[in-house]
Each structure stands twice: as C-alpha cells, then as structure tokens.
Design a protein around this motif. Structure first.
Motif, PDB file in Angstrom:
ATOM      1  N   GLU A 147       0.719  -1.005   0.172  1.00 12.97           N
ATOM      2  CA  GLU A 147      -0.018  -0.323  -0.078  1.00 12.97           C
ATOM      3  C   GLU A 147       0.699   1.199  -0.274  1.00 12.97           C
ATOM      4  N   ALA A 148       2.284   0.803  -0.550  1.00 10.93           N
ATOM      5  CA  ALA A 148       3.143   2.225  -1.020  1.00 10.93           C
ATOM      6  C   ALA A 148       4.270   2.090  -1.422  1.00 10.93           C
ATOM      7  N   ILE A 149       4.749   3.778  -1.637  1.00 11.73           N
ATOM      8  CA  ILE A 149       5.580   3.036  -2.722  1.00 11.73           C
ATOM      9  C   ILE A 149       7.068   3.412  -2.636  1.00 11.73           C
ATOM     10  N   SER A 150       8.097   2.592  -2.914  1.00 11.34           N
ATOM     11  CA  SER A 150       9.349   2.247  -1.867  1.00 11.34           C
ATOM     12  C   SER A 150      10.778   3.106  -3.199  1.00 11.34           C
ATOM     13  N   VAL A 151      11.110   3.735  -2.467  1.00 10.04           N
ATOM     14  CA  VAL A 151      12.115   4.878  -3.090  1.00 10.04           C
ATOM     15  C   VAL A 151      13.835   4.098  -2.327  1.00 10.04           C
ATOM     16  N   HIS A 152      13.911   3.898  -3.220  1.00 13.25           N
ATOM     17  CA  HIS A 152      15.464   3.090  -3.303  1.00 13.25           C
ATOM     18  C   HIS A 152      16.481   4.194  -4.122  1.00 13.25           C
ATOM     19  N   VAL A 153      17.015   4.251  -3.119  1.00 13.35           N
ATOM     20  CA  VAL A 153      18.626   5.099  -3.683  1.00 13.35           C
ATOM     21  C   VAL A 153      19.820   4.462  -2.682  1.00 13.35           C
ATOM     22  N   ARG A 154      20.712   4.725  -3.494  1.00 16.19           N
ATOM     23  CA  ARG A 154      21.815   3.909  -3.764  1.00 16.19           C
ATOM     24  C   ARG A 154      22.877   4.991  -4.331  1.00 16.19           C
ATOM     25  N   LEU A 155      24.064   5.090  -3.158  1.00 10.40           N
ATOM     26  CA  LEU A 155      25.764   6.485  -4.212  1.00 10.40           C
ATOM     27  C   LEU A 155      26.800   5.054  -3.927  1.00 10.40           C
ATOM     28  N   GLY A 156      27.114   5.693  -5.161  1.00  8.64           N
ATOM     29  CA  GLY A 156      28.534   4.952  -5.117  1.00  8.64           C
ATOM     30  C   GLY A 156      29.545   5.482  -5.521  1.00  8.64           C
ATOM     31  N   CYS A 157      30.983   5.479  -5.864  1.00  9.77           N
ATOM     32  CA  CYS A 157      32.040   5.762  -5.712  1.00  9.77           C
ATOM     33  C   CYS A 157      33.045   5.233  -6.381  1.00  9.77           C
ATOM     34  N   ALA A 158      33.850   5.763  -7.383  1.00 11.78           N
ATOM     35  CA  ALA A 158      34.889   5.067  -8.141  1.00 11.78           C
ATOM     36  C   ALA A 158      36.181   5.891  -8.142  1.00 11.78           C
ATOM     37  N   ALA A 159      37.404   5.350  -7.546  1.00  4.19           N
ATOM     38  CA  ALA A 159      38.062   6.327  -7.399  1.00  4.19           C
ATOM     39  C   ALA A 159      39.876   5.736  -8.120  1.00  4.19           C
ATOM     40  N   ARG A 160      40.582   6.787  -8.606  1.00  8.65           N
ATOM     41  CA  ARG A 160      41.847   6.603  -8.574  1.00  8.65           C
ATOM     42  C   ARG A 160      42.623   7.184  -7.996  1.00  8.65           C
ATOM     43  N   GLY A 161      43.708   6.519  -7.128  1.00 12.82           N
ATOM     44  CA  GLY A 161      44.785   7.405  -5.868  1.00 12.82           C
ATOM     45  C   GLY A 161      43.579   7.483  -4.490  1.00 12.82           C
ATOM     46  N   GLU A 162      44.100   8.933  -4.348  1.00 16.61           N
ATOM     47  CA  GLU A 162      43.856   8.812  -2.560  1.00 16.61           C
ATOM     48  C   GLU A 162      42.546   8.243  -2.300  1.00 16.61           C
ATOM     49  N   SER A 163      41.273   7.593  -1.049  1.00 17.69           N
ATOM     50  CA  SER A 163      40.194   6.922  -0.713  1.00 17.69           C
ATOM     51  C   SER A 163      39.139   8.554  -0.725  1.00 17.69           C
ATOM     52  N   PRO A 164      38.138   8.450  -1.405  1.00 13.62           N
ATOM     53  CA  PRO A 164      37.471   9.215  -1.916  1.00 13.62           C
ATOM     54  C   PRO A 164      37.373   9.649  -0.619  1.00 13.62           C
ATOM     55  N   PRO A 165      36.360  11.662  -0.320  1.00 15.84           N
ATOM     56  CA  PRO A 165      36.168  11.479   0.795  1.00 15.84           C
ATOM     57  C   PRO A 165      35.040  10.999   1.553  1.00 15.84           C
ATOM     58  N   ALA A 166      34.881  11.618   2.908  1.00 18.43           N
ATOM     59  CA  ALA A 166      33.454  10.682   3.734  1.00 18.43           C
ATOM     60  C   ALA A 166      32.295  10.284   2.664  1.00 18.43           C
ATOM     61  N   PRO A 167      31.733   9.762   2.654  1.00 18.14           N
ATOM     62  CA  PRO A 167      30.518  10.370   1.622  1.00 18.14           C
ATOM     63  C   PRO A 167      28.838  10.684   2.724  1.00 18.14           C
ATOM     64  N   SER A 168      28.382  11.451   2.016  1.00 19.28           N
ATOM     65  CA  SER A 168      26.717  12.193   2.324  1.00 19.28           C
ATOM     66  C   SER A 168      25.590  11.574   1.434  1.00 19.28           C
ATOM     67  N   VAL A 169      24.817  11.881   2.394  1.00 21.04           N
ATOM     68  CA  VAL A 169      23.508  11.695   2.019  1.00 21.04           C
ATOM     69  C   VAL A 169      22.724  12.432   0.679  1.00 21.04           C
ATOM     70  N   PRO A 170      22.993  11.243  -0.811  1.00 17.07           N
ATOM     71  CA  PRO A 170      22.050  12.065  -1.635  1.00 17.07           C
ATOM     72  C   PRO A 170      21.156  13.151  -1.692  1.00 17.07           C
ATOM     73  N   GLY A 171      21.473  14.268  -2.671  1.00 18.45           N
ATOM     74  CA  GLY A 171      20.708  15.352  -2.263  1.00 18.45           C
ATOM     75  C   GLY A 171      19.114  14.868  -3.343  1.00 18.45           C
ATOM     76  N   LEU A 172      19.243  13.702  -3.682  1.00 18.09           N
ATOM     77  CA  LEU A 172      18.031  12.991  -4.145  1.00 18.09           C
ATOM     78  C   LEU A 172      17.136  12.962  -2.781  1.00 18.09           C
ATOM     79  N   VAL A 173      17.748  11.976  -1.958  1.00 19.72           N
ATOM     80  CA  VAL A 173      17.008  11.577  -0.956  1.00 19.72           C
ATOM     81  C   VAL A 173      16.327  12.693   0.160  1.00 19.72           C
TER      82      VAL A 173
END
Length: 577
Positions: A147-173
């Motif tokens: 009886e509802a609409i589900s919304v799934h949002v997933r954020l991923g990062c692919a990088a070369r070199g140093e580790s990426p910065p700490a993640p944050s909640v996507p603006g879409l959420v």
C-alpha cells in the motif's frame, strides 16, 4: 686513519647496509630510500582503482493512489536528474520510457522501466569536480510495495589514487523527503530529530529499538543530566538528523525519559549524561551485548580529537557505512546498477558530434564504467558473505557466553547440593521492592531458578504489595522443587508440599487440554531458542485486586536442570478475565 685506528673503509663496513644505501642516495641528491618510497606511494596508489559503496537509503511513501504517487515520485527523480545534468531530458523520459543521455554535463544519465510492472530505475554518473579521476554514481528505484511506494537510493564512488572523501546522503534523498511524507522502518521521517522527553515516548522508542524488522540504526543522543533542553547535547541533533536523513533514526533522549529507558533496558544498555549510543538492528534488551550497540560517553566525546564536531563526523560516517553492510542488502533492494539490465536498449538522445579523439575517450570512459559496475557487484557480494559470517559468529559468541554462565551457575548449585560448598544465604533479607528483584535473584537463585526477563519486567510493573511472599515462593522452588526434580522421592515431594502450605500456596498445572492456545503467546516464553509453555503455576490469593492476588508461572527446563519463571506476581489472562 681515525682515532680508533680504523680506516674509512673499516668504519663504513660497520654501518648497516640500509644506512649506507640511504647515504649514497642522499649524496646523489635523491633523498633516502624511505623518502623516495614515500614520494612514490601516491603514484603507486594512483594506478589502482578503488570501488566504494557509499550509502544506501530505503524509504516508503504511503499512498491511497499508488499510480499517482508512483508517477509523482518518478517525476521528482527526473527533475533532480535534469537539474544535475544542466540540460533538458528527452520527452520519452517524462512518459516513463527508457532513455540514455550522454555527452555534456554528467558522464551518463539513464532510466528504464523494469521488466516486471510497477518498477522504474534510473542512474546518474557524475565526475567529481575536485578530482577528475573520481566518479560518483547515484541510483534510484521507484516501485510499488503493498500500500505504499518504495524509494531506494544508492550512492557509489569509483576513484583512483587516494581514498574518496566521507560519503554523504545524496541530495535526491533530501528532495524526496521534502516532497513526500516518507517513512523508514514504519516511522515517519519528519523534519527534525525525534524528541523523547516522556515515559510514553520512551516506551515508543523502545518499541522501535526492539522491532525485529528494523533495518536502520537508531542514534540516541542524551541531554545533560541536569537539563531536558536538547541544546545541552554535546553533538547537534539537528545536524546529525540532516546528515543521516533516511539512513538512521535520530532521537534526543532527555533526563526524564532516560530513567524510563533505563528501567526497561538496564543501565548497561541505556544512554544518559550527554552520551550517544547507536542501537543496531536486531536489538533485544535481554540478549544484547553492550559492545554490539556502541556507546560514547560524554567525557569521551568532549576529549575526541578535534572535539565534538569531529566525533559527529565520525558518527555520521559510521552510520552511512552501516547502510551498505547489511547481509541481505541485495535482496532488500534488487534494482540493478545499470538500468539497461532490466529493459531492452533504450533509444539514445543524439549528442553533438565530437572529434575522433573525443569519441575514443568517451568509449574508454564507458568501458571503464562498465568495469567499475562489475567490480562493485563483486565487492557487494563479498561484503554480504562477510556480514553473514560476522552475524553468525556474534550470535554463536553470545550463545556460548550464556551457556557458560548457565553451566557455572548450575555447577555451583550442584556443589551446594552435595555439601561441598558453603551454604547460600537463607534469603531472609528479601528486597523491599520488585526493582531489586533481579539483583536479589542473581545472588539467591542462580543455578536453580532462572527469572525470565519477561518475569522481571512484569514484577517491576506490578502493584502487588507482598514482595516478601513472592521472594519466599522463589526460595521454595530453589530449596524444595529443584531437589525434588533432581532426586525425586516421596520425602522430597512431601517437603515441597509442606513448604507451600506454610505460605498458603498451591502448585497446579496451568492448563488442562488445549486451553493454552486460547490466549496466544501469553502463556509462552522464548527460552533456549524456542517457545516454551509455562506449564505450572504457584497459586496464592484469588483476589482480583492486583495488590493482593498472587500467581507465579514456571516450567522445568530438563536440559539445564533448572526452573524457569516466566511470569509473576499477578495472574495471566484466563477465559473469565
């Protein structure tokens, strides 16, 4: 020759080879080996690609009109993608059809309806403005869910070199939460942290903590022990709420509610005095180990390197990482990394012609993107297996600890029964209230009579006035019923009946025939991993007044050779109650 009579060559021979090599490099202007390795390390790291799932959010939008809510949620995602792309999406996007947009702005924007009806997926890939070799991918799924609409949002990062910065909640959420009345784990998200400032709200918080279907952490932030003002917390509840939106529940627990929570879960599992505790999914106050639900006390937060603000960063980053660590995350959110996997190849929007070198670079980026997707899927599978193994190990550890405690208690009791150990106190110093019953029972009953957590809770809530009678009944079970079960004999049975008679009590079966099923699980408790029926009870006064009527429900656990008391001191429901 030096003062010691050694030549320069002799002196050099006494120096370690590594030092001589470093000196030689330094003489050539290249620095020591350690320095050269340090300078080369970033280049070595830069050659290796790192794939990091950043966070995963799952929300539900209750709706009477599922079709309308589905379309509105999908359009909100498309508007967000259009804003990020900096250009209009093709007409087929707004008709709910598949599309792919490549070229300007993000590396790729795509969407497609899934093969099964009622699901739509989208993905937006963007290069990081601060690091060209870093790619952020945001995926969204809109689906009908009961009886509802589900919304799934997933954020991923692919990088070369140093580790990426700490993640944050996507603006879409945040955009979805602002637009709709979303719920997480059955609780409305709201516009700010949850204020828990009364006993009733503490009970509601406990219900959420113990909800077996809860998927997200509950971050509880305690106020100062002299004030109920949320601003006295060491970290900002509003900031933590905004930074973990959809990824966690954030509750501010005031002083008055702290006492109520502590009464229900115990001090070891509570939160107080400006502390912050993270209650992980699967919390059970009667089985949980405190270390599995991390607590940061106020003094530790104040002394954190960088201060409370740095601790807040740590708390948020830990919470977001936990969203991608659930063992069944692939089953909970089955939407694909690439929308094209669930639908035929969608029509592509023409892009301006590029130079041959530009085409080649775009093809190379696309190939690399596909490799990143495959690598991320492999990583997600590995993480899922590791999480399942960890959960199994934690459960086994807790069971082993509980079993070890039980064995120690039982061994001590059997030693006393054989007369090889000092006698236990006679129990005449009974507690003055049921609030002290748990500690008293550990001192007096361990190894013979076990009070189930449900019984302790019931006693604390009870209005029964004769605490001493309840304690003497427990001692009768310890001193007479257990020996009767262990050794048998008419003498033991007679001694048990006489002890009960002196207190005006009777031992009777709880039910006859199939009557136990009339009250659901009221007459059952979970023990040893399964439901056990409270087969017998000690019966005192029949008064319907809770202050005077007495019952004690129990069963004999043959495997542990002990009595398990599942309820006291008032009667459980019957057909006439």
């Amino acid at each position: 020759m030096d003062d010691g009579g050694k030549t320069k060559e002799d002196a050099g021979a006494a120096v370690p080879a590594e030092t001589r090599r470093d000196r030689a490099m330094a003489d050539r202007g290249g620095g020591s080996l350690a320095e050269q390795l340090a300078s080369a390390l970033p280049r070595m790291r830069g050659a290796r690609r790192t794939v990091l799932p950043a966070c995963r959010i799952r929300m539900r939008i209750p709706a009477d009109d599922l079709d309308g809510a589905f379309g509105e949620a999908r359009d909100e995602v498309l508007r967000w993608m259009q804003d990020r792309a900096g250009r209009s999406l093709p007409a087929e996007a707004w008709r709910g059809e598949g599309f792919e947009l490549a070229g300007a702005g993000p590396l790729r924007a795509e969407a497609a309806p899934a093969r099964d009806a009622g699901r739509w997926t989208a993905r937006l890939d963007e290069a990081d403005g601060d690091a060209p070799d870093r790619l952020w991918a945001t995926e969204a799924e809109i689906a009908r869910d009961g009886e509802a609409i589900s919304v799934h949002v997933r954020l991923g990062c692919a990088a070369r070199g140093e580790s990426p910065p700490a993640p944050s909640v996507p603006g879409l959420v945040r955009r979805i939460a602002d637009r709709f009345d979303v719920v997480v784990d059955g609780r409305p998200v709201g516009a700010g942290p949850w204020l828990v400032d009364t006993r009733e709200r503490a009970e509601t918080l406990l219900a959420l903590l113990c909800n077996p279907g809860r998927e997200r952490d509950v971050l509880t932030i305690a106020t100062h022990d002299l004030d109920d003002d949320p601003s006295t917390a060491l970290v900002s509840p509003q900031s933590v709420f905004e930074r973990t939106l959809g990824a966690a529940h954030v509750a501010v627990v005031t002083l008055s509610a702290t006492f109520a929570l502590t009464d229900r879960v115990g001090k070891e599992l509570s939160v107080f005095r400006q502390a912050v505790r993270t209650y992980k999914p699967g919390f059970d106050p009667w089985r949980a180990e405190p270390r599995d639900h991390p607590l940061a006390v106020g003094t530790r937060i104040s002394a954190w390197a960088g201060g409370p603000e740095a601790f807040e960063d740590f708390l948020v980053a830990t919470c977001l990482r936990a969203t991608v660590g659930a063992a069944d995350r692939e089953e909970r959110s089955p939407f694909p990394f690439a929308a094209r996997r669930t639908a035929p190849e969608p029509p592509r929007t023409p892009v301006p012609p590029a130079t041959p070198s530009g085409d080649e670079r775009l093809d190379a980026l696309r190939r690399e993107n596909e490799e990143l997707r495959a690598e991320t899927l492999r990583l997600a599978e590995s993480l899922g297996k590791a999480e399942k193994e960890r959960n199994a190990a934690v459960a086994a550890r807790n069971e082993a600890r509980a079993e070890a405690r039980s064995l120690r208690d039982r061994a001590a009791y059997l030693e006393r029964m054989r007369g090889n150990a000092p006698e236990r106190p006679d129990g005449s110093a009974v507690p003055g209230s049921f609030g002290q019953l748990e500690q008293w029972s550990k001192e007096q009953l361990d190894g013979a009579v076990r009070l189930h957590p449900r019984a302790i809770r019931a006693a604390k809530k009870s209005k029964f006035e004769d605490v001493a009678l309840a304690c003497r009944a427990l001692l009768i079970l310890r001193d007479h019923y257990v020996p009767m079960r262990l050794e048998g004999g008419a003498d033991r049975q007679a001694a048990y009946r006489e002890a009960l008679a002196r207190e005006g009590l009777k031992d009777e079966p709880t039910f006859a025939g199939a009557r136990a099923g009339e009250h659901g699980d009221a007459y059952n408790v979970e023990h040893g991993g399964r439901n056990r029926q409270l087969e017998r009870h000690l019966k005192g006064s029949n008064a319907r007044d809770e202050r005077r009527g007495f019952r004690l429900y129990f069963f004999w656990d043959d495997s542990d050779r002990e009595v398990v008391v599942g309820w006291l001191p008032n009667h459980l429901p019957t057909r006439i109650s």
